[in-house]
Structures are given as structure tokens and as C-alpha cells.
Design a protein around this motif. Structure first.
Motif, PDB file in Angstrom:
ATOM      1  N   GLY A 111       0.954  -1.126  -0.166  1.00 15.73           N
ATOM      2  CA  GLY A 111       0.119   0.116  -0.062  1.00 15.73           C
ATOM      3  C   GLY A 111       0.957   1.408   0.058  1.00 15.73           C
ATOM      4  O   GLY A 111       0.434   2.385  -0.799  1.00 15.73           O
ATOM      5  N   GLU A 112       2.070   1.306   0.832  1.00 20.74           N
ATOM      6  CA  GLU A 112       2.842   2.379   0.716  1.00 20.74           C
ATOM      7  C   GLU A 112       3.462   2.584  -0.780  1.00 20.74           C
ATOM      8  O   GLU A 112       3.779   3.788  -1.110  1.00 20.74           O
ATOM      9  CB  GLU A 112       3.857   2.158   1.851  1.00 20.74           C
ATOM     10  CG  GLU A 112       3.226   2.386   3.159  1.00 20.74           C
ATOM     11  CD  GLU A 112       4.388   2.096   4.388  1.00 20.74           C
ATOM     12  OE1 GLU A 112       4.750   2.926   5.154  1.00 20.74           O
ATOM     13  OE2 GLU A 112       4.825   0.991   4.084  1.00 20.74           O
ATOM     14  N   GLN A 115       1.160   4.437  -2.613  1.00 23.62           N
ATOM     15  CA  GLN A 115       0.802   5.723  -2.095  1.00 23.62           C
ATOM     16  C   GLN A 115       1.991   6.681  -2.762  1.00 23.62           C
ATOM     17  O   GLN A 115       1.901   7.766  -3.025  1.00 23.62           O
ATOM     18  CB  GLN A 115       0.597   5.749  -0.604  1.00 23.62           C
ATOM     19  CG  GLN A 115       0.688   7.175   0.074  1.00 23.62           C
ATOM     20  CD  GLN A 115      -0.901   7.766  -0.435  1.00 23.62           C
ATOM     21  OE1 GLN A 115      -1.853   7.369   0.220  1.00 23.62           O
ATOM     22  NE2 GLN A 115      -0.892   8.663  -1.234  1.00 23.62           N
ATOM     23  N   LYS A 125      -5.902   0.476   1.567  1.00 27.20           N
ATOM     24  CA  LYS A 125      -5.762  -0.886   1.236  1.00 27.20           C
ATOM     25  C   LYS A 125      -7.009  -1.699   1.668  1.00 27.20           C
ATOM     26  O   LYS A 125      -7.534  -1.611   2.558  1.00 27.20           O
ATOM     27  CB  LYS A 125      -4.591  -1.629   2.171  1.00 27.20           C
ATOM     28  CG  LYS A 125      -4.203  -2.751   1.750  1.00 27.20           C
ATOM     29  CD  LYS A 125      -3.233  -2.716   0.487  1.00 27.20           C
ATOM     30  CE  LYS A 125      -2.742  -4.020  -0.038  1.00 27.20           C
ATOM     31  NZ  LYS A 125      -1.973  -3.712  -1.188  1.00 27.20           N
ATOM     32  N   GLY A 154      -5.175   2.712   5.886  1.00 24.63           N
ATOM     33  CA  GLY A 154      -4.705   3.820   5.078  1.00 24.63           C
ATOM     34  C   GLY A 154      -4.481   4.963   6.282  1.00 24.63           C
ATOM     35  O   GLY A 154      -4.490   4.770   7.339  1.00 24.63           O
ATOM     36  N   LEU A 180      -1.284   2.626   6.449  1.00 25.13           N
ATOM     37  CA  LEU A 180      -0.700   1.723   5.404  1.00 25.13           C
ATOM     38  C   LEU A 180       0.628   1.178   5.765  1.00 25.13           C
ATOM     39  O   LEU A 180       0.713  -0.135   5.382  1.00 25.13           O
ATOM     40  CB  LEU A 180      -0.432   2.684   4.376  1.00 25.13           C
ATOM     41  CG  LEU A 180      -1.594   3.329   3.428  1.00 25.13           C
ATOM     42  CD1 LEU A 180      -1.032   4.134   2.345  1.00 25.13           C
ATOM     43  CD2 LEU A 180      -2.321   2.080   2.692  1.00 25.13           C
ATOM     44  N   ASN A 183      -0.349  -2.565   6.678  1.00 23.52           N
ATOM     45  CA  ASN A 183      -0.968  -3.387   5.693  1.00 23.52           C
ATOM     46  C   ASN A 183      -0.390  -4.803   5.645  1.00 23.52           C
ATOM     47  O   ASN A 183      -1.236  -5.444   5.064  1.00 23.52           O
ATOM     48  CB  ASN A 183      -1.572  -2.641   4.435  1.00 23.52           C
ATOM     49  CG  ASN A 183      -0.539  -2.846   3.251  1.00 23.52           C
ATOM     50  OD1 ASN A 183      -0.306  -1.744   3.044  1.00 23.52           O
ATOM     51  ND2 ASN A 183      -0.207  -3.768   2.882  1.00 23.52           N
TER      52      ASN A 183
END
Length: 221
Positions: A111-112, A115, A125, A154, A180, A183
Motif C-alpha cells: 500500500g505504501e 501511495q 488498502k 490507510g 498503510l 497493511n
């Protein structure tokens, strides 16, 4: 109702589209092969769905679902997603995606990565821990005793609230797994990945309540 943009129209993307149309949302679908390859799916979904390019789906969506192989995350259009809520369904499979050293050493999460690629978007996520067959099978109206929950992660609280409301309309409760950076708790080979909803490839699915999902997140190592 909301317009859902979908970048990637494979198993998860098409299942989300079916749930969204059933809930009354408009859907704009895209994939890497072009809108002409989505005509059968759009015809199945009916007048609330249309096919477009990835950039068009990104621009049209109030919320945009990115559901592409992780190796292709850098191909996701950046500018049309500025300021938007983006749901990231990606998982890391080295055999498919190649080796990402920053994921191997735990210095970042999937997720990062998205982002960072979409610095002006609000990435959340979600949808990454459930098999598409179970996602379609376990949707239940709000208040149902056998409703299942999905985890999200998130860094933006308003974006997570928007995703929570969308998930509710699609038939799912939500459990907040944190930012994140957390996640990793929902990725492959963790307790909350696939198994709480039943055996992969087998229907019907099994209810996974908010308590079940919360305990599975806490058990991740």
C-alpha cells in the motif's frame, strides 16, 4: 450514488463491479488491453457500466479501485487520481511480480508503494485478503446476522470513512487495521488472508465477522 472507477478488470475487479452495480453505483471499467476487450462484461453488467481507458476510469471515479498485478503498479495513471480515494487491492507474489527488495526486508508495504506512486491520492488498502469467489458470495445487506467484514488500512481518516461507507453498500462491514504501514497484516500468508472466508476455490464461503477479522489481524506476525 457513487461512480466507481476500476483499473484492472480481472477476478477482483469484475466482482467489485458486479457488487457495485447491484448496489446502484455506476461503474467505469478499464484494463491493460483496451476498452474493446471489456464489452462482454459491460453487456453483462448493464446500463450502469461502461468501458474506458485507465486514465478515463481514474478521472470518472469518485472512488477508484486499483486491482492490477503489483509489478504493474507504476503504470497506474497519476494525475487523474490526484485528490481521489484509491482502493489498492494489490498483493506481492515474487514468482509473478519479481523481487521487490523493500518488501522482502519489510521496510515498506504494498500500500505504501502505491501511495508513493500516487502522492496526491488517498490510498486505502482493501479487497486484497479475500478470494474473488468469496467476495461475490458473502455480500449481505446491512444488519444481517451473517455479515462478513473486510480489513482496510490507510493514512487518511476521511478516505477510510469513504471506503467503509462503500463497503457497507457492497455488503460488508469493515475493520480498521491502522495506517498503510500496517497493511502487512492483511497480505498473503497472514491469518486474515483468504482462510477466514473459507477454503480457496470452494463455495459457499464462510462468514468472517468483525471479531474474527480483528482477531486474525492481531495474530499476524
Amino acid at each position: 450514488m457513487t461512480t466507481i472507477g476500476i483499473i484492472g478488470s480481472g477476478n477482483i475487479g469484475s466482482t467489485v463491479a458486479r457488487l457495485a452495480v447491484a448496489a446502484g453505483h455506476d461503474v467505469v471499467l478499464s484494463n491493460s488491453r483496451g476498452p474493446h476487450t471489456l464489452q462482454d462484461l459491460v453487456s453483462e453488467l448493464g446500463p450502469k457500466a461502461r468501458a474506458a481507458t485507465a486514465a478515463e476510469a481514474a478521472a470518472a471515479g469518485d472512488v477508484v479501485v486499483v486491482t492490477v498485478p503489483l509489478r504493474a503498479y507504476r503504470d497506474v495513471p497519476v494525475e487523474p487520481l490526484a485528490g481521489k480515494v484509491v482502493i489498492d487491492t494489490n498483493n506481492y507474489y515474487p514468482d509473478r511480480d519479481g523481487v521487490f527488495e523493500e518488501l522482502e526486508d519489510g521496510s515498506t508495504t504494498t500500500g505504501e508503494l502505491l501511495q508513493k506512486h500516487l502522492p496526491q491520492a488517498h490510498v486505502v488498502k482493501g479487497f486484497n485478503n479475500i478470494w474473488a469467489g468469496h467476495l461475490g458470495d458473502l455480500s449481505r445487506p446491512a444488519g444481517s446476522a451473517d455479515r462478513s467484514a473486510l480489513p482496510i488500512a490507510g493514512d487518511d481518516e476521511a478516505a477510510k470513512q469513504a471506503v467503509t461507507e462503500l463497503f457497507d453498500s457492497l455488503g460488508y462491514d469493515t475493520v480498521d487495521a491502522g495506517p498503510l504501514a500496517e497493511n502487512w497484516r492483511t497480505q498473503r500468508d497472514t491469518p486474515v488472508y483468504v482462510s477466514p472466508y473459507g477454503a480457496y476455490g470452494q463455495l459457499p464461503g464462510t462468514q468472517a465477522s468483525t471479531q474474527v477479522v480483528r482477531e486474525a489481524l492481531a495474530a499476524a506476525k
